[in-house]
Structures are given as C-alpha cells and as structure tokens.
Design a protein around this motif. Sequence first.
Motif, PDB file in Angstrom:
ATOM      1  N   GLN A  60      -8.092   3.291   0.775  1.00 32.73           N
ATOM      2  CA  GLN A  60      -7.031   2.293   0.635  1.00 32.73           C
ATOM      3  C   GLN A  60      -6.946   1.404   1.873  1.00 32.73           C
ATOM      4  O   GLN A  60      -6.751   0.196   1.771  1.00 32.73           O
ATOM      5  CB  GLN A  60      -5.688   2.985   0.407  1.00 32.73           C
ATOM      6  CG  GLN A  60      -5.570   3.735  -0.910  1.00 32.73           C
ATOM      7  CD  GLN A  60      -4.244   4.463  -1.015  1.00 32.73           C
ATOM      8  OE1 GLN A  60      -4.157   5.649  -0.681  1.00 32.73           O
ATOM      9  NE2 GLN A  60      -3.218   3.774  -1.454  1.00 32.73           N
ATOM     10  N   ILE A  95       0.866  -1.185   0.000  1.00 32.99           N
ATOM     11  CA  ILE A  95       0.000   0.000   0.000  1.00 32.99           C
ATOM     12  C   ILE A  95       0.895   1.225   0.000  1.00 32.99           C
ATOM     13  O   ILE A  95       1.740   1.384   0.889  1.00 32.99           O
ATOM     14  CB  ILE A  95      -0.947   0.015   1.224  1.00 32.99           C
ATOM     15  CG1 ILE A  95      -1.919  -1.166   1.172  1.00 32.99           C
ATOM     16  CG2 ILE A  95      -1.738   1.324   1.273  1.00 32.99           C
ATOM     17  CD1 ILE A  95      -1.420  -2.410   1.875  1.00 32.99           C
ATOM     18  N   PRO A 127       1.140   5.703  -1.062  1.00 29.28           N
ATOM     19  CA  PRO A 127       0.300   6.889  -1.235  1.00 29.28           C
ATOM     20  C   PRO A 127      -0.270   6.990  -2.642  1.00 29.28           C
ATOM     21  O   PRO A 127       0.417   6.710  -3.623  1.00 29.28           O
ATOM     22  CB  PRO A 127       1.270   8.048  -0.947  1.00 29.28           C
ATOM     23  CG  PRO A 127       2.311   7.448  -0.063  1.00 29.28           C
ATOM     24  CD  PRO A 127       2.476   6.039  -0.536  1.00 29.28           C
ATOM     25  N   GLN A 128      -1.520   7.363  -2.727  1.00 29.91           N
ATOM     26  CA  GLN A 128      -2.149   7.704  -3.996  1.00 29.91           C
ATOM     27  C   GLN A 128      -2.181   9.218  -4.070  1.00 29.91           C
ATOM     28  O   GLN A 128      -2.957   9.863  -3.366  1.00 29.91           O
ATOM     29  CB  GLN A 128      -3.556   7.127  -4.087  1.00 29.91           C
ATOM     30  CG  GLN A 128      -3.597   5.613  -4.252  1.00 29.91           C
ATOM     31  CD  GLN A 128      -5.010   5.079  -4.392  1.00 29.91           C
ATOM     32  OE1 GLN A 128      -5.984   5.816  -4.190  1.00 29.91           O
ATOM     33  NE2 GLN A 128      -5.134   3.805  -4.723  1.00 29.91           N
ATOM     34  N   GLY A 129      -1.305   9.768  -4.904  1.00 25.21           N
ATOM     35  CA  GLY A 129      -1.154  11.211  -4.912  1.00 25.21           C
ATOM     36  C   GLY A 129      -0.355  11.644  -3.696  1.00 25.21           C
ATOM     37  O   GLY A 129       0.754  11.172  -3.455  1.00 25.21           O
ATOM     38  N   ILE A 166      -2.016   8.528   1.798  1.00 29.56           N
ATOM     39  CA  ILE A 166      -2.704   7.232   1.850  1.00 29.56           C
ATOM     40  C   ILE A 166      -4.097   7.502   2.387  1.00 29.56           C
ATOM     41  O   ILE A 166      -4.260   8.004   3.497  1.00 29.56           O
ATOM     42  CB  ILE A 166      -1.957   6.245   2.757  1.00 29.56           C
ATOM     43  CG1 ILE A 166      -0.572   5.932   2.184  1.00 29.56           C
ATOM     44  CG2 ILE A 166      -2.747   4.959   2.925  1.00 29.56           C
ATOM     45  CD1 ILE A 166       0.279   5.054   3.079  1.00 29.56           C
ATOM     46  N   LYS A 167      -5.082   7.167   1.600  1.00 35.79           N
ATOM     47  CA  LYS A 167      -6.444   7.577   1.899  1.00 35.79           C
ATOM     48  C   LYS A 167      -7.217   6.473   2.631  1.00 35.79           C
ATOM     49  O   LYS A 167      -6.835   5.302   2.593  1.00 35.79           O
ATOM     50  CB  LYS A 167      -7.150   7.991   0.612  1.00 35.79           C
ATOM     51  CG  LYS A 167      -6.445   9.165  -0.079  1.00 35.79           C
ATOM     52  CD  LYS A 167      -6.991   9.438  -1.445  1.00 35.79           C
ATOM     53  CE  LYS A 167      -6.308  10.682  -2.045  1.00 35.79           C
ATOM     54  NZ  LYS A 167      -4.856  10.540  -2.145  1.00 35.79           N
TER      55      LYS A 167
END
Length: 329
Positions: free
Chosen positions: A92, A81, A83-85, A88-89
Amino acid sequence: MKLSNIIGHGEIIRALCRAVEQNRVSHAYLFAGPEGVGKTTTALAFGAALLCRQPDFGDACGQCRDCRQAAGQNHPDLHRIAPQGASIKIGQIREMLRRITLSPYQGQRQIFLVEQADLMTQEAANCLLKTLEEPPAGTVLILISDRPQALLPTILSRCQIFTFHPLPPEQVAGILKRETDVSREELELLARLIGGCPGRVVRLAGMNGGYFGFRQKVVDLATGLGRASVAEAFRLAAMVAEDKELALAYLELFLLWYRDLLVWRETGAPGLLFNQDHLSLIDREARLYSRTRLLDIIKEIEGTRDSLLANVNTRLALEMLFMRLAGAA
C-alpha cells in the motif's frame, strides 16, 4: 467539509487555516488523539482547504469544483490509505509512493491521508520514512493515529504534530445534536458517557437500537459474565470478537461500567457516575465485588483494549479476558 464547521479543537483549526492562508504548509502532519475525537474529520476538511482553488481565510470555499469533489470523497488528488485487514502493508505504501511521483490531476497539490498509521508494518513504516526525508513538492501527508507512541520516532520527528483532546460535554452535545437524532433528554447522558469523543456515538447511532441499545447489550454482558461458566464466557467472546471495532466499543463501555461499580462502592455518590440511569443495578452489582477485584478487572480490560489496538488476535484476547471475568462476582 469545511474547517469552520468543525466543533471544538479551536487552536488546531486556527493553526491549520493560518498555514493555508499564509502558504506555509508542512509536507507532513500527524493528527494524534483518542479514537472518535475528530481527527479524520479535521484531516478531510484540511485536505479540502489545501485543494480549494479560492480558499476563504485559509478554509475551503465549499463551492468550487475541488470542494464539491472533496465533499463527495471523489477528488482525484485526495487519497486515503487505511489498513487492509489487520495492518497497512508495504504494498500500500509503495503504491502511495508511486502516485506521489505523478503530477496532481487538477491542482498544485496531492493529499494523502494515512488512517490508523500506527498499524503500518515495520517494512511499510520504513518505506514511508524515505518519503518523509525527501518529500516531493506539492505533496502533503497527514498521518492519523490513536496510538502515536507506536510510530517510529524518526517518523514522529519529521511530522508537525497536532494532538486532539476529548471535547467538553457542551461541544459533544452540539455535535450529537447535528449528527444524530437522539432526543434532548439523551444528549446530556450521551455527552457524559462517551468521554469527549463523539465519533464513537455517531458510528453506533445507525445500529439497531442505536447507542443506548448497544450500551444495554454491554451492561447485560457485563452483569452476565459475573455469573457465567467458562464455557459460556468462551461463547460470548467468540460472538463479540466477530467485529474488532465493535469489540473495542464493548471494552470502552466495559471500562465505564466497572469504573462506576468501583466509584459507587467507594463513594456512594450518584453524581460521579457515568451510567446514572442504571443506579439501582449499579448498587446491586457493586455489592458483589471487592475494591481490589474491581481494580483488577479494570486493569485487565485496559490491557485487553491495548492489545487489540496493538493488533493481537481479537478472539484470543477476548477469550482470555472473558474467562477471567467469568464467575468473577
């Protein structure tokens, strides 16, 4: 993808192998330390050992199906996992928790690596905390962070923490010799420049011009900023800000450069410099700054680096820094 192949961090490697061999594996780990020091490499090797069907003294055998899949980064029970952008949301982490409720595909364990764990949003961190309080059997979470102080204290308290320290130059040289094609003459200089974190060089080695080409860009930028107009500083900031990871690499080398100017100005000792191959330029540039100004610049760069790590707007932070450096000489 074997713990025994990792150079350095001997005490950590032995502790991880012992945990596997004795089947005394914690449900959650935190691998903390500076960027590029080997945390992720170790986490992947540890994950392979945990998934291996026939571990060898607590290490992955390297031959079985699970080991081959882990090495190919396609093992169905080894999850990463990242970070998306910018973060880490919570979505996720919720997806990770959904997977945790499922049985492993192939063996007895599921491994989850949470990279740059300090970039979890508050909601995501709180969601993860619930799992750390009541972890399902057979689940191992490995959090990886350059800034463990940014994690919730309640998360830290539920993890077994391993702190990775910068490696000595001889171990750095060994890694660079194995992972890059730099010449023997460059190894000693690189080992000194990168501060014990070889991952920084390995990532930049594939760039056009390699690490030394990138360093030359940083040196040219630093010397040019001292004579630049504010408008030129904003243009340069926009260029560097296009890639956050590259921007952080710029700032790390900025720190070494201005540190060398300060050390040379105060001591005149070449042996204390990181950039010893640029001695004549260091001598010329150091004469342009006062001791106080160099100390201020170093603090400003450190502050900007910390801001980027804390996920502020990259372009805005660099614009403020470059504007302060413009015409500084």
